[in-house]
Design a protein around this motif. Sequence first.
Motif, PDB file in Angstrom:
ATOM      1  N   TYR A 184      15.270  15.123  18.021  1.00  0.00           N
ATOM      2  CA  TYR A 184      16.780  14.963  17.255  1.00  0.00           C
ATOM      3  C   TYR A 184      17.090  13.676  16.212  1.00  0.00           C
ATOM      4  O   TYR A 184      17.715  13.899  15.227  1.00  0.00           O
ATOM      5  N   THR A 215      14.836  16.457   9.911  1.00  0.00           N
ATOM      6  CA  THR A 215      14.189  17.300   9.505  1.00  0.00           C
ATOM      7  C   THR A 215      14.679  17.703   8.188  1.00  0.00           C
ATOM      8  O   THR A 215      14.110  18.599   7.679  1.00  0.00           O
ATOM      9  N   ARG A 216      15.953  17.879   7.934  1.00  0.00           N
ATOM     10  CA  ARG A 216      16.820  18.316   6.837  1.00  0.00           C
ATOM     11  C   ARG A 216      17.594  17.156   6.160  1.00  0.00           C
ATOM     12  O   ARG A 216      18.183  16.486   6.905  1.00  0.00           O
ATOM     13  N   GLU A 229      20.273  23.125  16.523  1.00  0.00           N
ATOM     14  CA  GLU A 229      19.227  23.632  16.003  1.00  0.00           C
ATOM     15  C   GLU A 229      19.038  25.071  16.203  1.00  0.00           C
ATOM     16  O   GLU A 229      18.081  25.605  15.182  1.00  0.00           O
ATOM     17  N   ILE A 230      19.511  25.634  17.233  1.00  0.00           N
ATOM     18  CA  ILE A 230      19.070  27.116  17.493  1.00  0.00           C
ATOM     19  C   ILE A 230      19.697  27.842  16.357  1.00  0.00           C
ATOM     20  O   ILE A 230      19.153  28.850  15.593  1.00  0.00           O
ATOM     21  N   ASP A 231      20.840  27.658  15.767  1.00  0.00           N
ATOM     22  CA  ASP A 231      21.361  28.218  14.411  1.00  0.00           C
ATOM     23  C   ASP A 231      20.399  28.131  13.371  1.00  0.00           C
ATOM     24  O   ASP A 231      20.149  29.054  12.464  1.00  0.00           O
ATOM     25  N   HIS A 232      19.952  26.818  13.207  1.00  0.00           N
ATOM     26  CA  HIS A 232      18.903  26.864  12.090  1.00  0.00           C
ATOM     27  C   HIS A 232      17.765  27.369  12.128  1.00  0.00           C
ATOM     28  O   HIS A 232      17.319  28.052  11.240  1.00  0.00           O
ATOM     29  N   ARG A 233      17.163  27.482  13.332  1.00  0.00           N
ATOM     30  CA  ARG A 233      15.903  28.153  13.456  1.00  0.00           C
ATOM     31  C   ARG A 233      16.010  29.814  13.560  1.00  0.00           C
ATOM     32  O   ARG A 233      15.071  30.559  12.833  1.00  0.00           O
ATOM     33  N   PHE A 234      17.091  30.386  13.957  1.00  0.00           N
ATOM     34  CA  PHE A 234      17.459  31.662  13.877  1.00  0.00           C
ATOM     35  C   PHE A 234      18.480  32.107  12.674  1.00  0.00           C
ATOM     36  O   PHE A 234      18.687  33.394  12.359  1.00  0.00           O
ATOM     37  N   LYS A 235      18.227  31.054  11.732  1.00  0.00           N
ATOM     38  CA  LYS A 235      19.141  31.290  10.607  1.00  0.00           C
ATOM     39  C   LYS A 235      20.200  32.116  10.791  1.00  0.00           C
ATOM     40  O   LYS A 235      20.653  33.214  10.078  1.00  0.00           O
TER      41      LYS A 235
END
Length: 499
Positions: free
Chosen positions: A127, A131-132, A68-74
């Motif tokens: 989780y 969301t995607r 999720e951190i990967d996704h939020r911080f792109k």
Amino acid sequence: MEKALEKNSGIIYIKSKFFIYRVVSYFSFLLLPILIPKSVELPALAQTTLMVLYILFMVSQWFFLGKEIDHRFKIYFRVNSSMDRVVYRLILGMVFFYLYFNLLSFFSHKWIYNLFWVTWVVLGIFYSWPTRGKIIQETVSSNFTEFRYLDSFEKTLVGLTLVMFVVSIPEFPSIESPDALKLFFDPKESFSGQFWNFMTVNYFPFRKYPELFKVAWCLHYYVIGVGVFMLVFYAFLRFFVSRRLSLLGLFALISSWSFSKILAAHYGYAILTTYGLLWIWTTLWVTKSSTYRSGLFLGLVNYLGVVYNQFYFLLVFLQLGLLYFFFLEDKTSWYKKQIIKYSLFGIFCCLSLFLVNTYKFESLERLGPEFLAEIFRLVDRKAIFSLSFLGLIIVVLKTSGLGKISRDMQFPVERLKLLFSCLGLLFVYSIIFDKHLVSSFGLLWLLSFLALIPLELLFQGISRLRSKRNMIYLIYILICLLDSHFEGRVKIFLRMFNS
């Protein structure tokens, strides 16, 4: 218009179905903290199995948080193997839980208990809802594409490695007091208070049950400490050798009798002496990732190192200097400055923790002449490690460009130079400050890696002769198995759970 509505209702149905499946499976695992305290009267094997399931549940949450951190911080990065992505997300999520649980530790026990459950309920719901759309298509196996096409030899070796991992678990101590356990795991008091805060909150449901609390802490050191070490070692090997030899190197390490002897003598070394490998792998991963946002992970890994041992504080600056001036030469100054910028959060965490524990520099344990004796002792216990001396010679010839071997052998020279630059720094650091970076497990993985170099050279020479390669591979599996003291490990395992 009708088609659009039909499509929208279809995706809602798919998402709802996915949500129900995830919620049911998630909250089934969340019952473990409730059920495990009721297992006090059950046999030790049942307690251990339930606790391992609880730990694996926690590990899955670390992975999902890292994702999720990967996704939020792109953060979009290149990897050398699929295991790189797994290790990266697992450790990233774990470090953020270290920070979060340390915040919770400031509250009273009542509030820690309430916030502990609120955290998992909120995360479970978050989780579970996709969301995607990509989340729906992902499965557990999609994160391990590295192992999708294993041949029969490789599958057998993976199975043997897992069996060896299970039966190699060291005996639990008889003590149950948290303070006594801290001294048992960390007699030199290297681990910071933040580590023990994390351990307390992570296993908070078992705090009132001394026997279960002890089992939880022991299994954390083994399942998390050794388990992550094995995953990182495999990911590290994939930077240099094939998947087949990487699996063999992993099996050679865990089947060494020294593996069990080290854990029996120093349980805490499962975490303390494995950090050097994580530090080197992180350096390799950053050079491969091709994104300056990898600086976030770089800083947080160094924070994790300071949590384990305050002597590791200066490593963050050595690592950044090595990357900035030598191994990111093809990148622009802007790119390298961005890496430093993203690593500032981790550096700040390192600095704040280091300043609290400066008094511990009085207990320095430097690398001394016993280092050579330890090398020969490790080689004497594992026959395949005798190849490491030949492997070192081959590596020196390859990196220096001397001899016919250096021309014929296909090997990533730049990565070798980076590796030995990092190793050189760790050895100097160990001589000046603390020896744990290059002792015990910190030395065991290096011997296992160097022992694979002659085999890689041999396999490259007979690349077209598949039957011969399989026969040689099988011989080395048997060599590793025959001097693994497997029967001794099984006896210890049975003694633990039959008493």
